[in-house]
Design a protein around this motif. Structure first.
Motif, PDB file in Angstrom:
ATOM      1  N   ILE A 150      -5.238 -24.524 -16.713  1.00  0.00           N
ATOM      2  CA  ILE A 150      -6.434 -23.675 -16.824  1.00  0.00           C
ATOM      3  C   ILE A 150      -6.128 -22.275 -16.304  1.00  0.00           C
ATOM      4  CG2 ILE A 150      -8.698 -23.242 -15.786  1.00  0.00           C
ATOM      5  CD1 ILE A 150      -9.040 -25.101 -18.020  1.00  0.00           C
ATOM      6  N   TRP A 151      -5.472 -22.194 -15.151  1.00  0.00           N
ATOM      7  CA  TRP A 151      -5.136 -20.886 -14.587  1.00  0.00           C
ATOM      8  C   TRP A 151      -4.146 -20.135 -15.469  1.00  0.00           C
ATOM      9  CZ3 TRP A 151      -8.143 -18.478 -11.633  1.00  0.00           C
ATOM     10  CH2 TRP A 151      -8.876 -19.109 -10.624  1.00  0.00           C
ATOM     11  N   GLU A 152      -3.167 -20.850 -16.018  1.00  0.00           N
ATOM     12  CA  GLU A 152      -2.180 -20.206 -16.875  1.00  0.00           C
ATOM     13  C   GLU A 152      -2.832 -19.669 -18.152  1.00  0.00           C
ATOM     14  OE1 GLU A 152       1.740 -22.855 -15.546  1.00  0.00           O
ATOM     15  OE2 GLU A 152       0.584 -23.419 -17.316  1.00  0.00           O
TER      16      GLU A 152
ATOM     17  N   ASN B  13      -4.879 -16.630 -17.296  1.00  0.00           N
ATOM     18  CA  ASN B  13      -4.009 -15.458 -17.148  1.00  0.00           C
ATOM     19  C   ASN B  13      -3.578 -14.906 -18.495  1.00  0.00           C
ATOM     20  OD1 ASN B  13      -4.021 -15.256 -14.336  1.00  0.00           O
ATOM     21  ND2 ASN B  13      -2.372 -16.754 -14.095  1.00  0.00           N
ATOM     22  N   ASP B  14      -3.382 -15.784 -19.474  1.00  0.00           N
ATOM     23  CA  ASP B  14      -3.051 -15.314 -20.822  1.00  0.00           C
ATOM     24  C   ASP B  14      -4.202 -14.487 -21.393  1.00  0.00           C
ATOM     25  OD1 ASP B  14      -0.554 -16.464 -20.805  1.00  0.00           O
ATOM     26  OD2 ASP B  14      -1.173 -18.282 -21.874  1.00  0.00           O
ATOM     27  N   MET B  15      -5.441 -14.912 -21.111  1.00  0.00           N
ATOM     28  CA  MET B  15      -6.615 -14.135 -21.538  1.00  0.00           C
ATOM     29  C   MET B  15      -6.612 -12.763 -20.883  1.00  0.00           C
ATOM     30  SD  MET B  15     -10.246 -16.124 -21.735  1.00  0.00           S
ATOM     31  CE  MET B  15     -10.098 -16.949 -20.170  1.00  0.00           C
ATOM     32  N   ILE B  16      -6.381 -12.746 -19.577  1.00  0.00           N
ATOM     33  CA  ILE B  16      -6.445 -11.505 -18.811  1.00  0.00           C
ATOM     34  C   ILE B  16      -5.395 -10.505 -19.276  1.00  0.00           C
ATOM     35  CG2 ILE B  16      -6.082 -10.534 -16.492  1.00  0.00           C
ATOM     36  CD1 ILE B  16      -7.410 -13.135 -15.421  1.00  0.00           C
ATOM     37  N   LYS B  17      -4.228 -11.019 -19.656  1.00  0.00           N
ATOM     38  CA  LYS B  17      -3.124 -10.139 -20.075  1.00  0.00           C
ATOM     39  C   LYS B  17      -3.233  -9.696 -21.534  1.00  0.00           C
ATOM     40  CE  LYS B  17       0.035 -13.055 -18.760  1.00  0.00           C
ATOM     41  NZ  LYS B  17       1.358 -13.693 -18.507  1.00  0.00           N
ATOM     42  N   ASN B  18      -4.068 -10.356 -22.305  1.00  0.00           N
ATOM     43  CA  ASN B  18      -4.149 -10.047 -23.731  1.00  0.00           C
ATOM     44  C   ASN B  18      -4.643  -8.622 -23.996  1.00  0.00           C
ATOM     45  OD1 ASN B  18      -4.326 -10.713 -26.669  1.00  0.00           O
ATOM     46  ND2 ASN B  18      -6.494 -10.344 -26.284  1.00  0.00           N
ATOM     47  N   THR B  19      -3.993  -7.946 -24.932  1.00  0.00           N
ATOM     48  CA  THR B  19      -4.422  -6.599 -25.335  1.00  0.00           C
ATOM     49  C   THR B  19      -4.630  -6.505 -26.844  1.00  0.00           C
ATOM     50  OG1 THR B  19      -2.109  -5.870 -25.462  1.00  0.00           O
ATOM     51  CG2 THR B  19      -3.274  -5.477 -23.382  1.00  0.00           C
ATOM     52  N   ASP B  20      -4.624  -7.646 -27.530  1.00  0.00           N
ATOM     53  CA  ASP B  20      -4.817  -7.676 -28.980  1.00  0.00           C
ATOM     54  C   ASP B  20      -6.312  -7.671 -29.289  1.00  0.00           C
ATOM     55  OD1 ASP B  20      -4.925  -8.142 -31.700  1.00  0.00           O
ATOM     56  OD2 ASP B  20      -3.449  -9.766 -31.692  1.00  0.00           O
ATOM     57  N   HIS B  21      -6.791  -6.563 -29.856  1.00  0.00           N
ATOM     58  CA  HIS B  21      -8.220  -6.435 -30.116  1.00  0.00           C
ATOM     59  C   HIS B  21      -8.701  -7.326 -31.259  1.00  0.00           C
ATOM     60  CE1 HIS B  21      -6.556  -3.677 -33.144  1.00  0.00           C
ATOM     61  NE2 HIS B  21      -7.666  -3.902 -33.822  1.00  0.00           N
TER      62      HIS B  21
ATOM     63  N   PHE C 134      -4.311 -22.942 -24.265  1.00  0.00           N
ATOM     64  CA  PHE C 134      -4.561 -24.282 -23.721  1.00  0.00           C
ATOM     65  C   PHE C 134      -3.985 -25.363 -24.632  1.00  0.00           C
ATOM     66  CE2 PHE C 134      -7.081 -28.112 -23.100  1.00  0.00           C
ATOM     67  CZ  PHE C 134      -7.103 -28.232 -21.722  1.00  0.00           C
ATOM     68  N   VAL C 135      -4.214 -25.227 -25.936  1.00  0.00           N
ATOM     69  CA  VAL C 135      -3.719 -26.230 -26.890  1.00  0.00           C
ATOM     70  C   VAL C 135      -2.191 -26.250 -26.895  1.00  0.00           C
ATOM     71  CG1 VAL C 135      -3.568 -26.803 -29.349  1.00  0.00           C
ATOM     72  CG2 VAL C 135      -5.781 -26.207 -28.334  1.00  0.00           C
ATOM     73  N   LYS C 136      -1.564 -25.082 -26.860  1.00  0.00           N
ATOM     74  CA  LYS C 136      -0.098 -25.019 -26.858  1.00  0.00           C
ATOM     75  C   LYS C 136       0.474 -25.641 -25.586  1.00  0.00           C
ATOM     76  CE  LYS C 136       0.668 -21.009 -29.847  1.00  0.00           C
ATOM     77  NZ  LYS C 136       1.113 -19.594 -29.899  1.00  0.00           N
ATOM     78  N   ARG C 137      -0.172 -25.421 -24.466  1.00  0.00           N
ATOM     79  CA  ARG C 137       0.353 -25.912 -23.192  1.00  0.00           C
ATOM     80  C   ARG C 137       0.137 -27.410 -23.008  1.00  0.00           C
ATOM     81  NH1 ARG C 137       1.685 -21.773 -19.713  1.00  0.00           N
ATOM     82  NH2 ARG C 137       0.966 -19.687 -20.324  1.00  0.00           N
TER      83      ARG C 137
END
Length: 240
Positions: free
Chosen positions: A46-48, A51-59, A71-74
């Protein structure tokens, strides 16, 4: 002139120790997925994914899309299999977490005063939660039916704090320039970063968060009570 006031939620309009609340939230959520994942492994993922959400810059991607994909990939678990568990949790168990917060009637008074002054009012909470969780927290403040100009939720937002693009997306949606909007929050790093865009800022000190890594300009600060009085008196940065 502050035509729009952007309010953080957790620790700002909704008084709480955010770290303690998140701990209780994870503790409540994890057992629900025990049939899919070990609870400790689930919390880590969940945290990982967050963090992927927080780092995302793709509009082109909403926060929801980024989180689900990560989540699905992990986990290798299909969304259709596990998401009904999350939906049930937010409907039945998340409301019980209210006991870990300290709702204040000041919050409703503050946004009502701002609205009466003709300002746009935005709930600028970090959109790492689904709409159900964010609106449930507004319910705890008796603000579920308040006519906000915007509430940032992960289904509709494309960026998170402390990305400057998070604030730019809000300003575009409500149609104001940075110098015409003010960010009000309790987090020195996630909220006060708005000052880099030319936005005035107000730091709420009741549940202050300052990680000490980066500091940003604070134009005015005080308790939730002082925030109410400053808005009401149109003091300092709240002048019209």
């Amino acid at each position: 002139m502050a035509k729009a006031l952007l309010f953080d939620l957790d620790g700002t309009l909704l008084p709480m120790n955010t770290d303690q609340f998140i701990e209780q939230y994870m503790r409540a959520l994890a057992p629900n997925v025990a049939s899919f994942l070990d609870p400790k492994a689930f919390i880590k993922i969940i945290w990982e994914s967050t963090n992927d959400m927080i780092k995302n810059t793709d509009h082109n991607l909403t926060n929801e899309q980024v989180f689900i994909d990560s989540f699905v990939k992990r986990t290798g678990i299909q969304q259709s299999d596990i998401w009904p568990t999350f939906v049930r949790f937010y409907e039945e168990e998340f409301p019980l977490l209210k006991i870990h917060t300290n709702p204040s009637p000041l919050s409703k008074e503050i946004v009502e005063i701002a609205k009466e002054q003709g300002r746009k009012v935005v709930i600028a909470t970090n959109p790492v939660f689904p709409k159900a969780a964010i609106y449930e927290r507004l319910k705890w403040l008796d603000l579920l039916d308040f006519p906000f100009d915007l509430v940032t939720v992960y289904e509709e937002s494309h960026f998170c704090k402390p990305q400057p693009k998070y604030y730019l997306e809000i300003l575009e949606k409500i149609g104001v320039e940075p110098q015409e909007a003010m960010m009000i929050g309790n987090d020195m790093q996630e909220d006060m970063i708005a000052s880099k865009l030319g936005m005035p800022t107000f730091l709420v000190t009741d549940y202050l968060i300052d990680r000490g890594t980066l500091t940003y300009e604070v134009h005015q600060k005080g308790s939730l009570e002082e925030l109410k009085e400053d808005i009401k008196a149109k003091k300092g940065v709240f002048a019209l």
